[in-house]
Design a protein around this motif. Sequence first.
Motif, PDB file in Angstrom:
ATOM      1  N   ALA A 173      49.474  36.006  34.229  1.00  0.00           N
ATOM      2  CA  ALA A 173      48.798  35.637  32.980  1.00  0.00           C
ATOM      3  C   ALA A 173      47.430  35.037  33.268  1.00  0.00           C
ATOM      4  CB  ALA A 173      49.650  34.648  32.181  1.00  0.00           C
ATOM      5  N   VAL A 174      47.352  34.225  34.324  1.00  0.00           N
ATOM      6  CA  VAL A 174      46.078  33.629  34.721  1.00  0.00           C
ATOM      7  C   VAL A 174      45.085  34.719  35.118  1.00  0.00           C
ATOM      8  CG1 VAL A 174      44.939  32.115  36.387  1.00  0.00           C
ATOM      9  CG2 VAL A 174      47.175  31.489  35.473  1.00  0.00           C
ATOM     10  N   ASP A 175      45.552  35.688  35.905  1.00  0.00           N
ATOM     11  CA  ASP A 175      44.677  36.758  36.384  1.00  0.00           C
ATOM     12  C   ASP A 175      44.151  37.610  35.234  1.00  0.00           C
ATOM     13  OD1 ASP A 175      45.218  35.838  38.911  1.00  0.00           O
ATOM     14  OD2 ASP A 175      46.781  37.322  39.307  1.00  0.00           O
ATOM     15  N   THR A 176      45.021  37.925  34.283  1.00  0.00           N
ATOM     16  CA  THR A 176      44.616  38.696  33.104  1.00  0.00           C
ATOM     17  C   THR A 176      43.573  37.938  32.294  1.00  0.00           C
ATOM     18  OG1 THR A 176      46.765  39.771  32.957  1.00  0.00           O
ATOM     19  CG2 THR A 176      45.433  39.754  30.960  1.00  0.00           C
ATOM     20  N   ALA A 177      43.818  36.653  32.092  1.00  0.00           N
ATOM     21  CA  ALA A 177      42.905  35.835  31.298  1.00  0.00           C
ATOM     22  C   ALA A 177      41.554  35.693  31.988  1.00  0.00           C
ATOM     23  CB  ALA A 177      43.525  34.460  31.050  1.00  0.00           C
ATOM     24  N   MET A 178      41.548  35.544  33.316  1.00  0.00           N
ATOM     25  CA  MET A 178      40.304  35.277  34.027  1.00  0.00           C
ATOM     26  C   MET A 178      39.339  36.456  33.944  1.00  0.00           C
ATOM     27  SD  MET A 178      38.681  32.950  35.577  1.00  0.00           S
ATOM     28  CE  MET A 178      39.965  31.771  35.983  1.00  0.00           C
ATOM     29  N   LYS A 236      35.989  44.611  50.669  1.00  0.00           N
ATOM     30  CA  LYS A 236      37.008  43.544  50.582  1.00  0.00           C
ATOM     31  C   LYS A 236      37.408  43.262  49.128  1.00  0.00           C
ATOM     32  CE  LYS A 236      36.705  42.612  55.032  1.00  0.00           C
ATOM     33  NZ  LYS A 236      37.756  43.057  55.964  1.00  0.00           N
ATOM     34  N   TRP A 237      36.610  43.778  48.178  1.00  0.00           N
ATOM     35  CA  TRP A 237      36.841  43.496  46.760  1.00  0.00           C
ATOM     36  C   TRP A 237      37.568  44.650  46.080  1.00  0.00           C
ATOM     37  CZ3 TRP A 237      35.697  38.684  45.264  1.00  0.00           C
ATOM     38  CH2 TRP A 237      34.720  37.975  45.980  1.00  0.00           C
ATOM     39  N   ARG A 238      38.383  44.325  45.074  1.00  0.00           N
ATOM     40  CA  ARG A 238      39.045  45.329  44.250  1.00  0.00           C
ATOM     41  C   ARG A 238      38.635  45.119  42.800  1.00  0.00           C
ATOM     42  NH1 ARG A 238      44.677  44.340  43.057  1.00  0.00           N
ATOM     43  NH2 ARG A 238      44.975  45.517  41.157  1.00  0.00           N
ATOM     44  N   VAL A 239      38.264  46.188  42.104  1.00  0.00           N
ATOM     45  CA  VAL A 239      37.832  46.067  40.704  1.00  0.00           C
ATOM     46  C   VAL A 239      39.004  45.590  39.842  1.00  0.00           C
ATOM     47  CG1 VAL A 239      36.999  47.301  38.673  1.00  0.00           C
ATOM     48  CG2 VAL A 239      36.012  47.801  40.921  1.00  0.00           C
ATOM     49  N   ALA A 240      38.770  44.522  39.075  1.00  0.00           N
ATOM     50  CA  ALA A 240      39.789  43.982  38.178  1.00  0.00           C
ATOM     51  C   ALA A 240      39.542  44.420  36.737  1.00  0.00           C
ATOM     52  CB  ALA A 240      39.804  42.456  38.255  1.00  0.00           C
ATOM     53  N   LYS A 241      38.263  44.553  36.366  1.00  0.00           N
ATOM     54  CA  LYS A 241      37.911  44.963  35.007  1.00  0.00           C
ATOM     55  C   LYS A 241      36.451  45.388  35.011  1.00  0.00           C
ATOM     56  CE  LYS A 241      38.990  43.768  30.286  1.00  0.00           C
ATOM     57  NZ  LYS A 241      39.880  42.977  29.457  1.00  0.00           N
ATOM     58  N   LYS A 242      36.132  46.378  34.160  1.00  0.00           N
ATOM     59  CA  LYS A 242      34.769  46.880  34.144  1.00  0.00           C
ATOM     60  C   LYS A 242      34.399  47.292  32.730  1.00  0.00           C
ATOM     61  CE  LYS A 242      31.761  49.957  36.800  1.00  0.00           C
ATOM     62  NZ  LYS A 242      31.688  50.901  37.928  1.00  0.00           N
ATOM     63  N   THR A 243      33.179  46.933  32.321  1.00  0.00           N
ATOM     64  CA  THR A 243      32.615  47.418  31.076  1.00  0.00           C
ATOM     65  C   THR A 243      31.299  48.110  31.420  1.00  0.00           C
ATOM     66  OG1 THR A 243      31.306  45.429  30.620  1.00  0.00           O
ATOM     67  CG2 THR A 243      33.588  45.430  29.843  1.00  0.00           C
ATOM     68  N   ARG A 244      30.589  48.547  30.412  1.00  0.00           N
ATOM     69  CA  ARG A 244      29.313  49.218  30.658  1.00  0.00           C
ATOM     70  C   ARG A 244      28.322  48.292  31.366  1.00  0.00           C
ATOM     71  NH1 ARG A 244      25.617  50.803  25.632  1.00  0.00           N
ATOM     72  NH2 ARG A 244      25.188  48.590  25.851  1.00  0.00           N
ATOM     73  N   ASP A 245      28.385  46.999  31.043  1.00  0.00           N
ATOM     74  CA  ASP A 245      27.365  46.058  31.520  1.00  0.00           C
ATOM     75  C   ASP A 245      27.827  45.124  32.632  1.00  0.00           C
ATOM     76  OD1 ASP A 245      25.510  46.961  29.528  1.00  0.00           O
ATOM     77  OD2 ASP A 245      26.625  45.792  28.058  1.00  0.00           O
ATOM     78  N   VAL A 246      29.130  44.932  32.765  1.00  0.00           N
ATOM     79  CA  VAL A 246      29.643  43.902  33.673  1.00  0.00           C
ATOM     80  C   VAL A 246      30.819  44.462  34.491  1.00  0.00           C
ATOM     81  CG1 VAL A 246      30.590  41.564  33.846  1.00  0.00           C
ATOM     82  CG2 VAL A 246      29.028  42.123  31.976  1.00  0.00           C
ATOM     83  N   THR A 247      30.871  44.090  35.766  1.00  0.00           N
ATOM     84  CA  THR A 247      32.012  44.438  36.612  1.00  0.00           C
ATOM     85  C   THR A 247      32.626  43.155  37.163  1.00  0.00           C
ATOM     86  OG1 THR A 247      30.960  46.520  37.267  1.00  0.00           O
ATOM     87  CG2 THR A 247      32.802  45.769  38.603  1.00  0.00           C
ATOM     88  N   ILE A 248      33.971  43.104  37.135  1.00  0.00           N
ATOM     89  CA  ILE A 248      34.714  41.980  37.697  1.00  0.00           C
ATOM     90  C   ILE A 248      35.547  42.514  38.857  1.00  0.00           C
ATOM     91  CG2 ILE A 248      36.276  40.062  37.224  1.00  0.00           C
ATOM     92  CD1 ILE A 248      33.796  40.093  35.405  1.00  0.00           C
ATOM     93  N   TRP A 249      35.407  41.880  40.016  1.00  0.00           N
ATOM     94  CA  TRP A 249      36.236  42.197  41.172  1.00  0.00           C
ATOM     95  C   TRP A 249      37.106  40.991  41.507  1.00  0.00           C
ATOM     96  CZ3 TRP A 249      30.951  43.010  40.976  1.00  0.00           C
ATOM     97  CH2 TRP A 249      30.475  44.320  41.159  1.00  0.00           C
ATOM     98  N   ARG A 250      38.089  41.215  42.386  1.00  0.00           N
ATOM     99  CA  ARG A 250      38.871  40.086  42.862  1.00  0.00           C
ATOM    100  C   ARG A 250      39.362  40.370  44.281  1.00  0.00           C
ATOM    101  NH1 ARG A 250      44.580  40.608  39.421  1.00  0.00           N
ATOM    102  NH2 ARG A 250      45.607  42.034  40.879  1.00  0.00           N
ATOM    103  N   LYS A 251      39.664  39.304  44.988  1.00  0.00           N
ATOM    104  CA  LYS A 251      40.295  39.366  46.305  1.00  0.00           C
ATOM    105  C   LYS A 251      41.128  38.098  46.469  1.00  0.00           C
ATOM    106  CE  LYS A 251      37.975  38.418  50.104  1.00  0.00           C
ATOM    107  NZ  LYS A 251      38.648  37.139  50.477  1.00  0.00           N
ATOM    108  N   PRO A 252      42.161  38.123  47.309  1.00  0.00           N
ATOM    109  CA  PRO A 252      42.953  36.902  47.488  1.00  0.00           C
ATOM    110  C   PRO A 252      42.074  35.739  47.952  1.00  0.00           C
ATOM    111  CG  PRO A 252      44.094  38.792  48.441  1.00  0.00           C
ATOM    112  CD  PRO A 252      42.715  39.270  48.049  1.00  0.00           C
ATOM    113  N   SER A 253      42.278  34.603  47.325  1.00  0.00           N
ATOM    114  CA  SER A 253      41.516  33.410  47.700  1.00  0.00           C
ATOM    115  C   SER A 253      42.034  32.846  49.017  1.00  0.00           C
ATOM    116  CB  SER A 253      41.647  32.344  46.600  1.00  0.00           C
ATOM    117  OG  SER A 253      41.100  31.110  47.026  1.00  0.00           O
ATOM    118  N   GLU A 254      41.133  32.267  49.793  1.00  0.00           N
ATOM    119  CA  GLU A 254      41.529  31.565  51.008  1.00  0.00           C
ATOM    120  C   GLU A 254      41.760  30.077  50.729  1.00  0.00           C
ATOM    121  OE1 GLU A 254      38.662  32.370  54.040  1.00  0.00           O
ATOM    122  OE2 GLU A 254      38.998  34.544  53.990  1.00  0.00           O
TER     123      GLU A 254
END
Length: 208
Positions: free
Chosen positions: A185-190, A28-46
């Motif tokens: 812009a919000v999504d990029t910043a988050m 259900k998650w899509r990768v938004a940003k990834k580094t060597r140590d941390v992964t950020i995913w996102r999905k539409p909020s309910e």
Amino acid sequence: MEGLPDAAAFATKLKNTLIQYHSIEEDKWRVAKKTRDVTIWRKPSEEFNGYLFKAQGIIDGVVNDIMDHIRPGPCRLDWDSLMTSLDILENFEENCCVMRYTTAGQLWNIISPREFVDFSYTVDYNGGLLSCGISLDWSEKRAAFVRGYNHPCGWFCVPLTDNANQSLLTGYIQTDLRGMIPQSAVDTAMASTLINFYGDLQKALQKA
């Protein structure tokens, strides 16, 4: 208390919502940003017309030290570069409180400083801790800030089974910054803010 008739029931509902997020299937998650140590995913909020972000990474440190840096208190201001003030407005039993905090401008001040009033609750979870929060509709506002709103959010921190000096930190964030900001812009910043959060937290723990 303003906007919060039953702190215990409110805390239990919030905890259960975060545990529900924690059990969302991986596909259900899509990768938004990834580094060597941390992964950020996102999905539409309910909860609102934006995204629920999931962040995960391994932190060098034990659970209690890590969560002391994350949950409301003076320690948070020492290292969180985004947070500019934090005040505890009310304290309750069972590790509950209401806090007001402000954040710095972001993206060259395209996103201006924000103010939040959140209910916060910290509880034991699977051999570790869960610190969760949600914004309250607090009537008192300060003219210098746009009032943002955190839909249910929180941080799970559990020790690694093969190394007690390291912990898996997983966060769920869905913040409505409000004001006249393009959602892109919000999504990029988050995503970037969450990556930086892990780096700043790790540096603070190494100094402690």
